[in-house]
Design a protein around this motif. Structure first.
Motif, PDB file in Angstrom:
ATOM      1  N   ILE A  16      24.941  20.114 -28.233  1.00 16.23           N
ATOM      2  CA  ILE A  16      24.557  19.406 -27.000  1.00 16.23           C
ATOM      3  C   ILE A  16      23.150  19.877 -26.699  1.00 16.23           C
ATOM      4  CG2 ILE A  16      25.124  19.003 -24.576  1.00 16.23           C
ATOM      5  CD1 ILE A  16      28.038  19.557 -25.274  1.00 16.23           C
ATOM      6  N   CYS A  40      25.598  31.298 -16.872  1.00 19.25           N
ATOM      7  CA  CYS A  40      26.607  31.748 -17.831  1.00 19.25           C
ATOM      8  C   CYS A  40      27.585  32.688 -17.137  1.00 19.25           C
ATOM      9  CB  CYS A  40      25.965  32.516 -18.989  1.00 19.25           C
ATOM     10  SG  CYS A  40      24.727  31.593 -19.924  1.00 19.25           S
ATOM     11  N   LEU A  95      27.085  23.987 -19.250  1.00 18.72           N
ATOM     12  CA  LEU A  95      26.117  22.903 -19.447  1.00 18.72           C
ATOM     13  C   LEU A  95      25.267  22.807 -18.196  1.00 18.72           C
ATOM     14  CD1 LEU A  95      28.607  20.339 -20.950  1.00 18.72           C
ATOM     15  CD2 LEU A  95      26.679  21.381 -22.136  1.00 18.72           C
ATOM     16  N   LEU A 121      25.315  31.110 -30.301  1.00 16.45           N
ATOM     17  CA  LEU A 121      24.529  31.571 -31.447  1.00 16.45           C
ATOM     18  C   LEU A 121      25.177  32.793 -32.092  1.00 16.45           C
ATOM     19  CD1 LEU A 121      20.918  31.096 -30.040  1.00 16.45           C
ATOM     20  CD2 LEU A 121      22.520  29.417 -30.960  1.00 16.45           C
ATOM     21  N   PHE A 124      19.103  36.989 -28.940  1.00 14.71           N
ATOM     22  CA  PHE A 124      18.494  35.719 -29.361  1.00 14.71           C
ATOM     23  C   PHE A 124      17.243  35.372 -28.563  1.00 14.71           C
ATOM     24  CE2 PHE A 124      23.031  35.638 -30.121  1.00 14.71           C
ATOM     25  CZ  PHE A 124      23.030  35.488 -31.509  1.00 14.71           C
ATOM     26  N   PHE A 125      17.289  35.596 -27.273  1.00 12.68           N
ATOM     27  CA  PHE A 125      16.154  35.190 -26.437  1.00 12.68           C
ATOM     28  C   PHE A 125      15.367  36.371 -25.895  1.00 12.68           C
ATOM     29  CE2 PHE A 125      19.432  31.807 -25.779  1.00 12.68           C
ATOM     30  CZ  PHE A 125      18.828  30.892 -26.619  1.00 12.68           C
ATOM     31  N   ASP A 149      19.253  39.714 -24.441  1.00 16.83           N
ATOM     32  CA  ASP A 149      20.197  39.351 -25.506  1.00 16.83           C
ATOM     33  C   ASP A 149      19.434  39.222 -26.811  1.00 16.83           C
ATOM     34  OD1 ASP A 149      19.715  36.514 -26.292  1.00 16.83           O
ATOM     35  OD2 ASP A 149      20.147  36.148 -24.184  1.00 16.83           O
ATOM     36  N   ARG A 202      15.480  27.940 -15.803  1.00 18.48           N
ATOM     37  CA  ARG A 202      16.185  26.684 -16.078  1.00 18.48           C
ATOM     38  C   ARG A 202      16.473  25.856 -14.825  1.00 18.48           C
ATOM     39  NH1 ARG A 202      19.881  29.132 -20.875  1.00 18.48           N
ATOM     40  NH2 ARG A 202      18.112  30.080 -21.944  1.00 18.48           N
ATOM     41  N   CYS A 230      28.549  29.826 -21.581  1.00 12.32           N
ATOM     42  CA  CYS A 230      27.427  29.315 -20.801  1.00 12.32           C
ATOM     43  C   CYS A 230      27.770  27.894 -20.394  1.00 12.32           C
ATOM     44  CB  CYS A 230      26.142  29.337 -21.633  1.00 12.32           C
ATOM     45  SG  CYS A 230      25.534  31.024 -21.871  1.00 12.32           S
ATOM     46  N   THR A 264      21.590  25.387 -28.649  1.00 10.69           N
ATOM     47  CA  THR A 264      20.653  26.458 -29.044  1.00 10.69           C
ATOM     48  C   THR A 264      20.283  27.349 -27.856  1.00 10.69           C
ATOM     49  OG1 THR A 264      18.710  25.085 -28.639  1.00 10.69           O
ATOM     50  CG2 THR A 264      19.610  25.051 -30.871  1.00 10.69           C
ATOM     51  N   TRP A 265      20.536  26.877 -26.617  1.00 11.68           N
ATOM     52  CA  TRP A 265      20.197  27.683 -25.437  1.00 11.68           C
ATOM     53  C   TRP A 265      21.354  28.551 -24.982  1.00 11.68           C
ATOM     54  CZ3 TRP A 265      23.849  26.064 -22.142  1.00 11.68           C
ATOM     55  CH2 TRP A 265      24.249  24.729 -22.196  1.00 11.68           C
ATOM     56  N   CYS A 266      22.412  28.601 -25.758  1.00  9.52           N
ATOM     57  CA  CYS A 266      23.650  29.286 -25.353  1.00  9.52           C
ATOM     58  C   CYS A 266      23.872  30.529 -26.228  1.00  9.52           C
ATOM     59  CB  CYS A 266      24.792  28.277 -25.487  1.00  9.52           C
ATOM     60  SG  CYS A 266      26.435  28.967 -25.615  1.00  9.52           S
ATOM     61  N   PRO A 267      23.550  31.728 -25.711  1.00 10.81           N
ATOM     62  CA  PRO A 267      23.667  32.932 -26.549  1.00 10.81           C
ATOM     63  C   PRO A 267      25.056  33.153 -27.161  1.00 10.81           C
ATOM     64  CG  PRO A 267      22.400  33.425 -24.571  1.00 10.81           C
ATOM     65  CD  PRO A 267      22.948  32.044 -24.404  1.00 10.81           C
TER      66      PRO A 267
END
Lengths: 172, 211
Positions: free
Chosen positions: A99, B182, B190, A74, B146-147, B144, B79, B188, A68-71
């Motif tokens: 993950i 990313c 891990l 998504l 989403f965030f 972006d 992060r 992106c 969910t933290w990976c644009p």
């Protein structure tokens, strides 16, 4: 002139076929992906029930590692949802491996109406992704398995219907 | 006399005949197909250790953590996570990651040779190391869908982390740095854990005493 044109045509076809072969046969070429590890793996679904990834063998399975933290992850999910709706009855089965933290995944799946099974893991899912060829740990990472469970394609980065369709259609 | 172009050609293929236009169309279609069906390989992206090169230095009572970020890659400010682990047992200074470690004298020297020092459980009990809140420089804003807006770093970032050390030295600790970044190319990574070992000798104004 006719002869040189034939040679030209032949050369173009050989070059294109070679390039296409290299592009489309990545995993087999490198021999990195052991489908056995994937198919033997079990991870909990959103209810906490462990699901075996081997249970969908017989279908064309698209395994998508995401978070969910990976644009970019998504961004591609609506494409996967649409393809599941469109080709699910023909034997196409998407499986998402998140993950991530269970609660975050649950919220996201509910909000976005994901219509294919999602399993969740952290270190175990990371290890699985690496064992499945994702040595650099990039997401999204997607594998396409044919009906016999053989990995026929691996893909780093976001997918769209346009670039996934040619890969899965020939397997359905 | 007009020289025939490729599109004017008639090419025999097997028993049939293929026009130059058809040939060009096949080529164009094939190239287009290759462009829209890119089976993207891992080799297209850097290993995260190369994309986000980590180094850390102890200067006075502060850790200076630096990431050199490859072109086309970025890291998220929110992060980063830093922790320390006190080290026990035999500690070979020559096994420390390359770069600098704090010495008894002026603070920083190149690692050289193998020296061994043992820090037993008792010496660890005598020492306590805590990290203060990290101090981040201003980054750039990344948008972006989403965030929304996130603060990110490109090229290089240096983060300063105060060290609060109490108790007796010498001692050794490991800095664990978790980060996440990313590639503009559309993946992106891990969360990445990188580490650096340090040996404290008890000077440079740090609390504690030399035995």
């Amino acid at each position: 002139m006719r002869r040189s044109a034939r040679i030209l045509l032949f050369s173009v076809v050989v070059v294109l076929a070679t390039v296409a072969g290299f592009q489309l046969s990545g995993p087999d070429r490198k021999g990195q992906v052991d489908a056995g590890v994937l198919l033997a793996a079990t991870l909990p679904d959103l209810s906490g029930v462990h699901q075996s990834l081997g249970q969908w063998t017989g279908k064309v399975v698209v395994i998508n590692f995401w978070a969910t933290w990976c644009p970019p992850c998504l961004e591609e999910i609506p494409h996967l949802v649409r393809m599941q709706s469109r080709f699910g009855t023909q034997g196409l089965q998407f499986v998402g491996i998140a993950i991530d933290e269970m609660e975050k995944v649950k919220r996201f799946v509910e909000e976005k109406g994901i219509n294919y099974p999602i399993v969740v893991g952290q270190l175990d899912a990371i290890e699985l992704s690496k064992a499945a060829g994702n040595e650099r740990g990039g997401l999204p990472y997607t594998l396409v398995l044919d009906r016999s469970g053989r990995v026929v394609s691996q893909h780093y980065g976001g997918l769209t219907e346009d670039n996934l369709l040619p890969i899965v259609q020939k397997l359905l | 006399m007009k020289r025939p172009s490729l599109t004017d050609l008639q090419v025999s293929v097997g028993r049939g005949r293929v026009s130059g236009k058809c040939l060009l169309a096949v080529c164009a279609w094939s190239l287009a197909l290759l462009m829209i069906v890119p089976a993207r390989g891992e080799e297209e992206f850097l290993d995260p250790q190369e994309a986000f090169r980590f180094s850390a230095l102890l200067t006075g009572a502060e850790l200076e953590v630096r990431y050199r970020i490859a072109d086309g890659y970025y890291m998220y400010r929110d992060r980063y996570r830093f922790t320390v682990q006190l080290q026990t047992g035999e500690h070979q200074i020559g096994e420390l990651q390359s770069g600098e470690f704090q010495t008894e004298g002026s603070g920083v020297a190149e690692s050289a040779g193998i020296e061994t020092e043992t820090f037993d459980a008792q010496s660890v009990e005598r020492l306590s190391i805590e990290l203060g809140p990290p101090m981040f420089p201003a980054g750039e804003w990344h948008e972006d869908e989403f965030f929304g807006r996130s603060e990110i770093y490109r090229h290089e970032v240096t983060i300063r982390i105060p060290l609060v050390i109490t108790g007796d030295m010498p001692g050794a600790f490991r800095l664990l740095a978790v980060s996440q970044g990313c590639a503009d190319g559309g993946i992106c990574y891990l969360p990445l854990t990188q580490s650096r070992d340090f040996r404290l000798l008890g000077r440079l104004g740090l609390p504690g005493r030399r035995p």
